[in-house]
Design a protein around this motif. Structure first.
Motif, PDB file in Angstrom:
ATOM      1  N   ARG A 160     -94.696 -10.718 -32.918  1.00 51.42           N
ATOM      2  CA  ARG A 160     -93.718 -10.966 -33.978  1.00 51.42           C
ATOM      3  C   ARG A 160     -93.494 -12.464 -34.099  1.00 51.42           C
ATOM      4  O   ARG A 160     -93.840 -13.225 -33.213  1.00 51.42           O
ATOM      5  CB  ARG A 160     -92.389 -10.258 -33.689  1.00 51.42           C
ATOM      6  N   ALA A 164     -97.454 -14.707 -35.639  1.00 49.50           N
ATOM      7  CA  ALA A 164     -98.013 -13.412 -35.258  1.00 49.50           C
ATOM      8  C   ALA A 164     -99.293 -13.068 -36.011  1.00 49.50           C
ATOM      9  O   ALA A 164    -100.157 -12.347 -35.498  1.00 49.50           O
ATOM     10  CB  ALA A 164     -96.977 -12.308 -35.465  1.00 49.50           C
ATOM     11  N   ARG A 338     -94.402   1.197 -32.556  1.00 53.12           N
ATOM     12  CA  ARG A 338     -95.063   0.059 -33.201  1.00 53.12           C
ATOM     13  C   ARG A 338     -96.206  -0.470 -32.356  1.00 53.12           C
ATOM     14  O   ARG A 338     -97.247  -0.861 -32.873  1.00 53.12           O
ATOM     15  CB  ARG A 338     -94.063  -1.063 -33.449  1.00 53.12           C
ATOM     16  N   ASP A 357     -91.233  -1.105 -40.222  1.00 57.24           N
ATOM     17  CA  ASP A 357     -91.454  -2.086 -39.162  1.00 57.24           C
ATOM     18  C   ASP A 357     -90.123  -2.624 -38.643  1.00 57.24           C
ATOM     19  O   ASP A 357     -90.068  -3.665 -38.004  1.00 57.24           O
ATOM     20  CB  ASP A 357     -92.325  -3.242 -39.680  1.00 57.24           C
TER      21      ASP A 357
END
Length: 424
Positions: A160, A164, A338, A357
């Motif tokens: 993240r 990313a 995820r 997400d």
């Protein structure tokens, strides 16, 4: 007890005894332990070699302090110094990882005559006043007051953030550029960079291998020390390496290394390893009342010997790899999962609201409860508490890994069904 003391589960459980990779609560329920008292029960619950060593030492003398010579402390220091990879190493024992990081900060800031410290975003280094001040995870940082000036840099969270989308090489280059830019804006010499090779409380996130080696090239140009926080990654837990820093070993070992948790297998042991020049920089006297206790040192010696003789690092690599594969299999197609990440027996599962997400603390809470109901204990971490933390004792068997993966899969499906059913 204080209101801010965290307890797991809506109905907290009291653990009364354990054996191997299992524990029992006060109501007689048996659990497969995939968290080991926050990565502390490293080899096994009630390991005979450790319990025997503790009993024998307790029968001789319980406590002396560092004002007196202690053979177990000296022997353990010699072994850890040799294993650390740090040349001309010195070892100071503490009672926890928090205190170890506290000591490392004291050494680094005194050696460099600066209170500026680089830390990683999403990091966690303990609960003392100084270690909270270098913790980059807001959920575990209750105050902005600090004895150090902390500068946070990118790199600890691969999946993240603004970098990313980059490939590994480009990601490292961007993080190094960020570090260079940060140093160009500081008012004086920075004392040290402190970093967890795999972020523990942060949800078992990690950078690409080699990031800290690339950072080290920059640090060396400025004379900045590198502190590797191995409180959770040390002793072979990552499988591939004995220490987490070895995945980033381009320029050799760190200047300082902190350790705790697993070495005592439940006993209160922590410490700092540093090259002599850094360790000996303090000009005032210091002792530790409880660091280096004969009982805890004896337990740690027995535990370390067992770990090395039974190649538990190799077991972490083999069984951890199998466990990660099984977890990826049981989570395939689940909308609330995820990512499954980690290495060795240090595995994180990041959860989101199904079909999005968006990080989901709700999902993590539901899975934690559902896993306990099925006889599996796991941990929780990450920003906002959205990651499941899986870190069983390093002696985990293949059968136990498969059982745990199946139980966690059931818990994840139950949580997803609950969340999607409530939304429909």
């Amino acid at each position: 007890m204080p209101d801010w003391l965290s307890l797991y589960y809506e109905q907290p459980i009291e653990l009364t005894h354990g054996e191997g990779r299992h524990v029992w609560d006060a109501e007689g329920n048996r659990y497969l332990d995939f968290f080991g008292g926050i990565l502390t029960t490293m080899t096994a619950h009630a390991l005979p070699e450790v319990t025997k060593a503790i009993g024998e030492q307790a029968g001789r003398i319980l406590h002396t302090s560092t004002l007196y010579l202690s053979r177990p402390m000296v022997e353990l220091a010699e072994r850890i110094a040799g294993l650390s990879g740090i040349p001309d190493a010195r070892v100071f024992f503490t009672t926890s990882g928090t205190e170890a990081n506290d000591t490392a900060l004291l050494l680094a800031t005194q050696y460099r005559r600066s209170n500026q410290v680089l830390a990683m975003r999403n990091s966690y280094h303990g609960r003392s006043f100084s270690s909270v001040g270098i913790t980059g995870n807001s959920a575990w940082s209750p105050t902005s007051l600090s004895p150090v000036q902390t500068l946070y840099v990118h790199g600890g969270v691969r999946g993240r953030g603004p970098y990313a989308h980059l490939g590994d090489a480009e990601y490292i280059a961007a993080c190094v550029a960020d570090l260079e830019d940060m140093l160009g804006q500081t008012a004086g010499g920075v004392a040290a960079l402190i970093a967890e090779p795999v972020q523990g409380v942060g949800g078992f996130t990690m950078p690409p291998d080699g990031l800290y080696a690339a950072f080290r090239e920059v640090l060396d140009r400025h004379g900045i020390l590198w502190i590797s926080d191995e409180v959770q990654t040390g002793w072979g837990r990552t499988g591939e390496h004995f220490w987490g820093w070895q995945a980033h070993a381009g320029n050799g070992p760190p200047d300082l290394l902190t350790f705790a948790k697993g070495i005592g297998n439940g006993m209160s042991v922590g410490g700092v390893v540093a090259r002599a020049e850094v360790m000996n920089c303090l000009t005032a006297h210091s002792v530790s009342t409880f660091g280096g206790s004969p009982v805890t040192m004896t337990a740690a010696l027995a535990n370390l010997t067992h770990l090395l003789e039974h190649d538990l690092q190799g077991n972490a690599r083999r069984v951890g790899g199998l466990l990660a594969e099984r977890l990826r299999a049981v989570t395939a197609g689940l909308g609330l999962v995820r990512e499954v990440r980690g290495r060795g027996l240090m595995i994180g599962v990041e959860l989101v609201r199904p079909g999005t997400d968006e990080p989901s603390p709700e999902a993590a809470g539901l899975v934690l409860e559902a896993a306990r109901e099925r006889g599996l204990l796991i941990g929780r971490g990450g920003t906002g508490g959205v990651a499941l933390r899986i870190a069983p004792p390093l002696s985990l068997t293949v059968a136990e890994a498969e059982e745990g993966a199946e139980l966690l899969g059931q818990a994840l499906h139950a949580a997803q069904d609950h969340m999607t059913g409530r939304r429909s």
